[in-house]
Design a protein around this motif. Structure first.
Motif, PDB file in Angstrom:
ATOM      1  N   UNK A 124       0.860  -1.188   0.000  1.00 31.79           N
ATOM      2  CA  UNK A 124       0.000   0.000   0.000  1.00 31.79           C
ATOM      3  C   UNK A 124       0.893   1.234   0.000  1.00 31.79           C
ATOM      4  N   UNK A 125       0.607   2.130  -0.933  1.00 36.27           N
ATOM      5  CA  UNK A 125       1.419   3.335  -1.084  1.00 36.27           C
ATOM      6  C   UNK A 125       0.492   4.532  -1.243  1.00 36.27           C
ATOM      7  N   UNK A 126       0.926   5.684  -0.717  1.00 35.41           N
ATOM      8  CA  UNK A 126       0.095   6.876  -0.820  1.00 35.41           C
ATOM      9  C   UNK A 126      -0.001   7.341  -2.277  1.00 35.41           C
ATOM     10  N   UNK A 127      -1.202   7.705  -2.695  1.00 33.46           N
ATOM     11  CA  UNK A 127      -1.386   8.294  -4.026  1.00 33.46           C
ATOM     12  C   UNK A 127      -2.519   9.310  -3.928  1.00 33.46           C
ATOM     13  N   UNK A 128      -2.190  10.566  -4.002  1.00 33.17           N
ATOM     14  CA  UNK A 128      -3.189  11.615  -3.805  1.00 33.17           C
ATOM     15  C   UNK A 128      -3.826  11.452  -2.436  1.00 33.17           C
ATOM     16  N   UNK A 129      -5.150  11.448  -2.393  1.00 31.86           N
ATOM     17  CA  UNK A 129      -5.858  11.262  -1.126  1.00 31.86           C
ATOM     18  C   UNK A 129      -6.095   9.786  -0.821  1.00 31.86           C
ATOM     19  N   UNK A 130      -5.696   8.904  -1.744  1.00 28.85           N
ATOM     20  CA  UNK A 130      -5.974   7.474  -1.571  1.00 28.85           C
ATOM     21  C   UNK A 130      -4.700   6.641  -1.509  1.00 28.85           C
ATOM     22  N   UNK A 131      -4.824   5.404  -1.949  1.00 30.24           N
ATOM     23  CA  UNK A 131      -3.697   4.469  -1.897  1.00 30.24           C
ATOM     24  C   UNK A 131      -3.607   3.693  -3.197  1.00 30.24           C
ATOM     25  N   UNK A 132      -2.398   3.413  -3.612  1.00 33.49           N
ATOM     26  CA  UNK A 132      -2.146   2.493  -4.713  1.00 33.49           C
ATOM     27  C   UNK A 132      -1.852   1.141  -4.073  1.00 33.49           C
ATOM     28  N   UNK A 133      -2.582   0.104  -4.450  1.00 37.60           N
ATOM     29  CA  UNK A 133      -2.334  -1.221  -3.892  1.00 37.60           C
ATOM     30  C   UNK A 133      -1.780  -2.120  -4.990  1.00 37.60           C
ATOM     31  N   UNK A 134      -0.789  -2.906  -4.640  1.00 31.01           N
ATOM     32  CA  UNK A 134      -0.202  -3.856  -5.589  1.00 31.01           C
ATOM     33  C   UNK A 134      -0.130  -5.226  -4.933  1.00 31.01           C
ATOM     34  N   UNK A 135      -0.423  -6.243  -5.708  1.00 32.78           N
ATOM     35  CA  UNK A 135      -0.313  -7.614  -5.204  1.00 32.78           C
ATOM     36  C   UNK A 135       0.661  -8.375  -6.083  1.00 32.78           C
TER      37      UNK A 135
END
Ligand SMILES: Nc1ncnc2c1ncn2[C@@H]1O[C@H](COP(=O)(O)OP(=O)(O)O)[C@@H](O)[C@H]1O
Ligand SMILES: [Mg+2]
Length: 150
Positions: A124-135
């Motif tokens: 989970x990484x910060x992106x704008x006001x949300x999060x970028x999730x990678x699996x």
């Protein structure tokens, strides 16, 4: 690798609920990301979904290092932030957890070589006001989990 944007906490919870039924005995899901990225939010939602108890108390394993949930299969919620040495995982019953249950691991980096080769890593990484999730993980398990990412 699969990825998605999670606009808010509800989206993080929804992804955890979608992944929950797809996990199987032997799965080890590492939750990686900086402080405040939503690892605990994700783990709490996934545990509540698997235990079918929406209000279940999910204490942080920061000090106990592991919390056990008597599900079918059993669930093990690890937080390795305070692990002094990866070898401590042996005493915590890490091998049994990997074998007979589903393991969720916060701060997996602290586990070093003890993590299994077939670990699934959700970052989970910060992106704008949300999060970028990678699996990331083995192709076979990723394919089985893909439906949760749509
Ligand atoms: N997709 C998201 N977008 C924005 N904020 C989020 C998202 N998912 C979770 N959050 C928020 O980020 C914080 C995450 O806290 P927590 O789950 O304790 O993080 P961690 O365990 O990674 O330190 C909470 O305030 C939660 O509401
Ligand atoms: Mg946390």
């Amino acid at each position: 690798m699969m990825e998605r944007f999670l606009a808010d906490e509800d989206a993080t919870v929804a992804l955890a609920r979608a992944l929950a039924p797809l996990l199987q005995t032997g799965d080890c899901l590492a939750l990686s990301g900086d402080l405040g990225m939503g690892k605990s939010t994700f783990a709490r939602a996934l545990i509540r979904a698997r235990m079918e108890e929406p209000e279940l108390e999910v204490p942080s394993p920061t000090f106990t290092l592991v919390q056990f949930y008597d599900g079918a299969p059993p669930l093990y919620h690890f937080d390795l932030y305070r692990l002094a040495d990866p070898d401590e995982l042996i005493e915590l019953g890490f091998d049994e957890a990997l074998e007979d249950g589903i393991s969720l691991i916060e701060w997996p980096e602290r586990g070093g070589d003890m993590l299994p080769d077939d670990v699934l890593t959700l970052s989970l990484e910060e992106e704008g006001d949300g999060r970028r999730v990678r699996l990331r993980g083995g192709q076979e398990r990723l394919a089985a989990l893909a439906v949760a990412f749509i």
